[in-house]
Design a protein around this motif. Sequence first.
Motif, short mmCIF file in Angstrom:
data_model
loop_
_atom_site.label_atom_id
_atom_site.label_comp_id
_atom_site.label_asym_id
_atom_site.label_seq_id
_atom_site.Cartn_x
_atom_site.Cartn_y
_atom_site.Cartn_z
N TYR A 1 0.82 -1.21 0.00
CA TYR A 1 0.00 0.00 0.00
C TYR A 1 0.86 1.27 0.00
N ALA A 2 2.15 1.14 -0.36
CA ALA A 2 3.08 2.28 -0.27
C ALA A 2 2.60 3.48 -1.09
N ARG A 3 2.06 3.26 -2.27
CA ARG A 3 1.65 4.37 -3.13
C ARG A 3 0.45 5.13 -2.57
N ARG A 4 -0.28 4.50 -1.69
CA ARG A 4 -1.47 5.16 -1.14
C ARG A 4 -1.17 5.93 0.13
N LEU A 5 0.04 5.80 0.67
CA LEU A 5 0.36 6.44 1.93
C LEU A 5 0.40 7.97 1.79
N ALA A 6 -0.20 8.63 2.76
CA ALA A 6 -0.19 10.09 2.81
C ALA A 6 0.52 10.54 4.07
N SER A 7 1.44 11.51 3.94
CA SER A 7 2.17 12.02 5.11
C SER A 7 1.20 12.70 6.08
N PHE A 8 1.50 12.51 7.36
CA PHE A 8 0.64 13.08 8.41
C PHE A 8 1.52 13.81 9.41
N ASP A 9 1.22 15.09 9.65
CA ASP A 9 2.02 15.85 10.61
C ASP A 9 1.17 16.49 11.70
N GLY A 10 -0.05 16.01 11.86
CA GLY A 10 -0.93 16.54 12.89
C GLY A 10 -0.75 15.83 14.22
N ASP A 11 -1.66 16.11 15.13
CA ASP A 11 -1.65 15.46 16.44
C ASP A 11 -2.52 14.21 16.41
N LEU A 12 -2.06 13.18 17.09
CA LEU A 12 -2.86 11.97 17.20
C LEU A 12 -3.95 12.17 18.26
N GLU A 13 -5.14 11.68 17.95
CA GLU A 13 -6.26 11.86 18.85
C GLU A 13 -6.88 10.51 19.19
N PRO A 14 -7.56 10.41 20.33
CA PRO A 14 -8.17 9.13 20.72
C PRO A 14 -9.35 8.77 19.82
N ASP A 15 -9.60 7.45 19.73
CA ASP A 15 -10.78 6.92 19.04
C ASP A 15 -10.87 7.37 17.59
N GLN A 16 -9.72 7.49 16.93
CA GLN A 16 -9.69 7.85 15.52
C GLN A 16 -9.17 6.67 14.71
N ARG B 1 8.71 11.85 14.26
CA ARG B 1 8.02 12.68 15.25
C ARG B 1 8.33 12.20 16.67
N GLU B 2 8.16 13.10 17.63
CA GLU B 2 8.26 12.74 19.04
C GLU B 2 6.99 13.20 19.74
N PHE B 3 6.37 12.26 20.46
CA PHE B 3 5.12 12.55 21.17
C PHE B 3 5.35 12.35 22.66
N ASP B 4 4.96 13.35 23.44
CA ASP B 4 5.09 13.28 24.89
C ASP B 4 3.70 13.18 25.51
N GLU B 5 3.44 12.04 26.15
CA GLU B 5 2.16 11.76 26.81
C GLU B 5 0.95 11.91 25.87
N PRO B 6 1.01 11.33 24.67
CA PRO B 6 -0.16 11.41 23.79
C PRO B 6 -1.28 10.49 24.29
N ASP B 7 -2.52 10.96 24.16
CA ASP B 7 -3.68 10.15 24.50
C ASP B 7 -4.25 9.59 23.20
N CYS B 8 -3.92 8.32 22.93
CA CYS B 8 -4.36 7.67 21.68
C CYS B 8 -5.23 6.45 21.99
N ARG B 9 -5.97 6.52 23.07
CA ARG B 9 -6.82 5.40 23.45
C ARG B 9 -7.85 5.12 22.35
N GLY B 10 -7.93 3.86 21.95
CA GLY B 10 -8.90 3.46 20.93
C GLY B 10 -8.51 3.83 19.52
N THR B 11 -7.31 4.35 19.32
CA THR B 11 -6.87 4.75 17.98
C THR B 11 -6.55 3.51 17.16
N ARG B 12 -6.91 3.57 15.85
CA ARG B 12 -6.72 2.43 14.96
C ARG B 12 -5.84 2.84 13.78
N PHE B 13 -4.80 2.03 13.53
CA PHE B 13 -3.92 2.25 12.39
C PHE B 13 -4.11 1.09 11.41
#
Length: 215
Positions: A10-25, A35-47
């Motif tokens: 799926y490499a050709r479909r990948l889109a760069s992301f520079d926002g903040d990660l959010e829960p339940d997304q 990137r470096e994330f300090d204490e991110p709340d990503c509960r329920g996040t799906r990749f």
Amino acid sequence: MSRVLADLPYARRLASFDGDLEPDQEYDNLHLDGREFDEPDCRGTRFVESALTELTVLRGSFRFGRFTDAWLRGVRLVGTNLGQSDWQDTELIDSAWSGVEIVSAGMRRIRFESCKFESVNFRDCTLRDIEFVDCVLRDVDFAEATLRGLTFAGSTLTRLALDRARLQDVDLRGARSIDVASGMDALRGATINHTQLLDLAPAFAHAAGVVVRDD
């Protein structure tokens, strides 16, 4: 499995992301890099069909998260909670987990390559068809976990806790070294080679209450 990003189906479909990660997304076809994330709340996040590369996560939470057909390279997790997360058909390369809690999580068809695990808590996890290739596992806790179809080619296992773990078709023969701190009886569901048997003999004797003396 893919060694470089461009080899992903799926490499050709990948889109760069520079926002903040959010829960339940749900993040689909995302590429998160450098990137470096300090204490991110990503509960329920799906990749899903996403690539995470050269990341550092400090004291984050991915509880109840999901990683499906994901590719992680150079990902460093420190003091992060992955409890009750779900992982399927995912590859992790050159990554490091330290002080990670991944209690009661589920993993299936996962490949770890050249990864380091330091004081990681896999208690009560269900791990099926997992490859640890050239990895280092130190002070890792598999207590009460269900381990099926695991291999450890070229890996070093130091001070493992296997208390009340349930092993089935676990092949340890490819491991460079094995050191079990507790739960030796759980090895009844594992396969080892003759050299490993000799290395583990003192621990087996101690677990069985056998005193070995040469004098």
